[in-house]
Every structure is written in C-alpha cells, then in structure tokens.
Motif scaffolding. Structure first.
Motif, PDB file in Angstrom:
ATOM      1  N   GLU A  63       0.484  -1.477   0.187  1.00 41.50           N
ATOM      2  CA  GLU A  63       0.133  -0.124   0.077  1.00 41.50           C
ATOM      3  C   GLU A  63       0.624   1.226  -0.273  1.00 41.50           C
ATOM      4  N   GLY A  64       0.204   2.483  -1.120  1.00 40.92           N
ATOM      5  CA  GLY A  64       0.732   3.458  -0.402  1.00 40.92           C
ATOM      6  C   GLY A  64       1.461   4.200  -2.335  1.00 40.92           C
ATOM      7  N   GLN A  65       0.329   5.011  -2.304  1.00 40.60           N
ATOM      8  CA  GLN A  65      -0.234   5.176  -3.613  1.00 40.60           C
ATOM      9  C   GLN A  65       0.854   6.147  -3.975  1.00 40.60           C
ATOM     10  N   VAL A  66       1.455   7.206  -3.833  1.00 41.34           N
ATOM     11  CA  VAL A  66       2.198   8.722  -4.068  1.00 41.34           C
ATOM     12  C   VAL A  66       3.368   8.107  -3.108  1.00 41.34           C
ATOM     13  N   GLY A  67       4.581   8.242  -3.555  1.00 38.13           N
ATOM     14  CA  GLY A  67       6.134   8.858  -2.882  1.00 38.13           C
ATOM     15  C   GLY A  67       6.199   7.172  -2.258  1.00 38.13           C
ATOM     16  N   SER A  68       8.013   6.730  -2.471  1.00 36.55           N
ATOM     17  CA  SER A  68       7.792   5.285  -2.195  1.00 36.55           C
ATOM     18  C   SER A  68       7.466   4.930  -1.015  1.00 36.55           C
ATOM     19  N   MET A  69       6.795   3.638  -1.067  1.00 39.50           N
ATOM     20  CA  MET A  69       6.118   2.786  -0.079  1.00 39.50           C
ATOM     21  C   MET A  69       7.197   2.775   1.053  1.00 39.50           C
ATOM     22  N   LYS A  70       6.584   2.452   2.176  1.00 37.56           N
ATOM     23  CA  LYS A  70       6.719   2.562   3.564  1.00 37.56           C
ATOM     24  C   LYS A  70       7.223   0.896   4.331  1.00 37.56           C
ATOM     25  N   MET A  71       8.112   0.553   5.120  1.00 38.28           N
ATOM     26  CA  MET A  71       7.506  -0.858   6.090  1.00 38.28           C
ATOM     27  C   MET A  71       6.595  -0.463   6.774  1.00 38.28           C
ATOM     28  N   ALA A  72       5.356   0.071   7.041  1.00 36.08           N
ATOM     29  CA  ALA A  72       4.614   0.176   8.013  1.00 36.08           C
ATOM     30  C   ALA A  72       3.210  -0.298   8.086  1.00 36.08           C
ATOM     31  N   ALA A  73       1.839   0.179   8.664  1.00 30.15           N
ATOM     32  CA  ALA A  73       1.348   0.087   8.586  1.00 30.15           C
ATOM     33  C   ALA A  73       1.034  -1.518   7.876  1.00 30.15           C
ATOM     34  N   GLY A  74      -0.455  -1.362   7.049  1.00 25.68           N
ATOM     35  CA  GLY A  74      -0.088  -3.214   5.673  1.00 25.68           C
ATOM     36  C   GLY A  74       0.655  -3.927   5.557  1.00 25.68           C
ATOM     37  N   ASN A  75       1.374  -3.187   4.875  1.00 25.83           N
ATOM     38  CA  ASN A  75       2.778  -3.525   4.269  1.00 25.83           C
ATOM     39  C   ASN A  75       3.408  -4.169   6.105  1.00 25.83           C
ATOM     40  N   LYS A  76       3.708  -3.566   6.553  1.00 22.56           N
ATOM     41  CA  LYS A  76       4.240  -4.031   8.299  1.00 22.56           C
ATOM     42  C   LYS A  76       3.676  -5.448   8.591  1.00 22.56           C
ATOM     43  N   ALA A  77       1.902  -5.057   8.376  1.00 25.64           N
ATOM     44  CA  ALA A  77       1.711  -6.386   9.023  1.00 25.64           C
ATOM     45  C   ALA A  77       1.397  -7.721   8.085  1.00 25.64           C
ATOM     46  N   ILE A  78       1.726  -6.903   6.874  1.00 28.61           N
ATOM     47  CA  ILE A  78       2.085  -9.189   5.785  1.00 28.61           C
ATOM     48  C   ILE A  78       2.815  -9.052   6.120  1.00 28.61           C
ATOM     49  N   LEU A  79       3.232  -8.645   6.171  1.00 30.38           N
ATOM     50  CA  LEU A  79       5.264  -8.909   6.517  1.00 30.38           C
ATOM     51  C   LEU A  79       5.707  -9.682   8.099  1.00 30.38           C
ATOM     52  N   GLU A  80       4.811  -9.565   8.674  1.00 32.14           N
ATOM     53  CA  GLU A  80       4.980 -10.166  10.127  1.00 32.14           C
ATOM     54  C   GLU A  80       3.434 -10.920  11.003  1.00 32.14           C
TER      55      GLU A  80
END
Length: 276
Positions: A63-80
C-alpha cells in the motif's frame, strides 16, 4: 469463515462483521486475528500489478499511492503476519463493492522494485510473495514427497491422472522453511499444468476439437485460468481448462471473451465433478 469462490459484499459481509478499513487494498481489523487484502485490475494504473508467477507464487503490491512505500501499517502487517498470529485472506474484486474469496495466504517474503506512483513519478514499491491456499473444504490435502527435489518434478511427468490431482494439493508443513514452501508451491503449479492437460485427453475444453498437433510430450494444448487474479487465477483444477491456441486467444481477446470465459468456468466445474 469464508468460502472459496463465493462472492461477498465487502462493506456488509467483511467489514460489517470483522471490522477493518473499508477502503484501500489492505485492511487490518484491530480486534480480529485477520488481515484482508484486495486486488483488482483497476490498480494497475497506479502501479499496482498483482499476478501469479510461473513458480506458483502470487505477487501482491503493497500500500501507498504516492512516493516510495514504507514498511509500516498494512505493509508491515503482511510481512509480520505469521509471528503476530494473523491470517491473511485474499479477495479479488468482481464488480463494484463486491469481491470473491480466493483463499488464505502465507507471506514468504518480498522484494522492492521501481514503479510509477499515482502521479506518474517513479518510486520504490514493495511486492509481497504470497503462497495462496485455494484448497476447498472437499479437497484432499496431500503431503509433498519427503525427499522433495528436482527428481520429483521429473517424476511428475510419469504420474497418472489421479496421482497428478493429488500432487496439485500438496502442502508443505507449517513449520517448513520458506525455501521449502517455495519449492512445494512450484511443484504444485507444475502438477496442475500436467493434470489439466492429461484431464483433457488431447481434446480442447473450449471447442471440443482435437489438439492442433502433437509434441514429444503429447497433444499441444495450453492451460487457461478462468478466474482472473491477473489471469493467473487460483491454482485449483476447478479454475483451469486446457485450450487450443485459438480458444486461448479467444478467451483473452475476443469480443465475446467474457461470455466465453463464463462458459469455460462451467466446463471446468463439470469436468472436475467427474474427476474429484
């Protein structure tokens, strides 16, 4: 919890019961041990290209539509998700406000690559590698060969129809290594291709005509997923048909492609009833 292949109203049937963000591709309900992720074709215009790969792994854009994505919120939830005791549930949009349940998934890792954001500017995105379990309640789950390796892939070509169908549902133990889970996903995807071609007995499941020619390995037919997920579709025999090249192109590009694919869905369902 959810039935594979069944359509749900996202707002009412998912968030209305389990909570979570009602917009966006990743939803993380606070009081539920689940993560809901959603994929659709419309996301491609923003650099969200989700697809099944030849190795049986589904690539899902974070997730993240503008700029580089961050490993936080939903992205971090998937990874962990595994270490946090969360289950990932994958849905695909079928029409406005409605989604079809694809299955649960394990995240086997991710990679970063450059893609355009919503404004057309290059940025870094995260692409998660998901092993999606699309096994239905009535399917018999099989264990992969205990000495799994390249020789087992070669041995697949010597298996009969029933043995190939069993191999399609091979699942690695939950405590297996990530590399082993990737190998089993590939083994499973190769078994599916061989199974569908063998199931057809050399007859196109679209037009009913014989394969246009033979190769050293048998009749030449191509596997086609009748359910989207970027045309990879869930790796399940009920979602795949064997087509001649003409029918395969028709399923993708013809004016009546939607109608034709709906017909193929019924063909796959009916033929599997007799092989299950």
């Amino acid at each position: 919890m959810f039935e594979i292949g069944k359509e749900y109203n996202r707002k009412r049937d998912i968030h209305g019961i389990y909570g979570g963000q009602r917009q966006g591709g990743i939803s993380t309900p606070k009081n539920s041990p689940n993560i809901f992720i959603f994929t659709s074709q419309s996301g491609e215009q923003h650099g969200y290209k989700d697809e099944y790969r030849d190795d049986g792994i589904f690539w899902y854009t974070g997730e993240g539509q503008v700029g580089s994505m961050k490993m936080a919120a939903g992205n971090k939830a998937i990874l962990e998700h595994a270490q946090n005791g969360k289950t990932i549930h994958v849905f695909e949009y079928t029409r406005r406000a409605h989604v079809s349940y694809v299955g649960s998934a394990l995240c086997l890792g991710f990679h970063a690559e450059t893609r355009p954001d919503r404004d057309g500017n290059d940025r870094e995105v995260f692409v998660f590698h998901l092993d999606i379990d699309s096994v239905g309640a009535g399917d018999k789950i099989a264990e992969p060969p205990p000495d799994y390796g390249p020789k087992d892939l070669r041995a697949l070509k010597k298996k009969g129809l029933d043995q190939l169908r069993v191999a399609v549902f091979a699942r690695a133990p939950k405590d297996a290594s990530v590399s082993y889970k990737r190998e089993v996903a590939y083994y499973r995807s190769q078994a599916l291709k061989l199974y569908v071609i063998a199931r057809s007995k050399g007859i196109c499941e679209g037009c009913g005509e014989k394969a246009p020619f033979n190769t050293k390995s048998g009749p030449f037919l191509e596997c086609h997923h009748v359910n989207r997920l970027a045309d990879g579709g869930p790796d399940h025999p009920q979602n795949v048909v064997a087509l001649c090249p003409n029918c395969h192109r028709r399923a993708h590009y013809a004016i009546d492609a939607v109608t034709f694919n709906n017909k193929l869905k019924q063909v796959a369902i009916e033929v599997e009833k007799s092989n299950a």
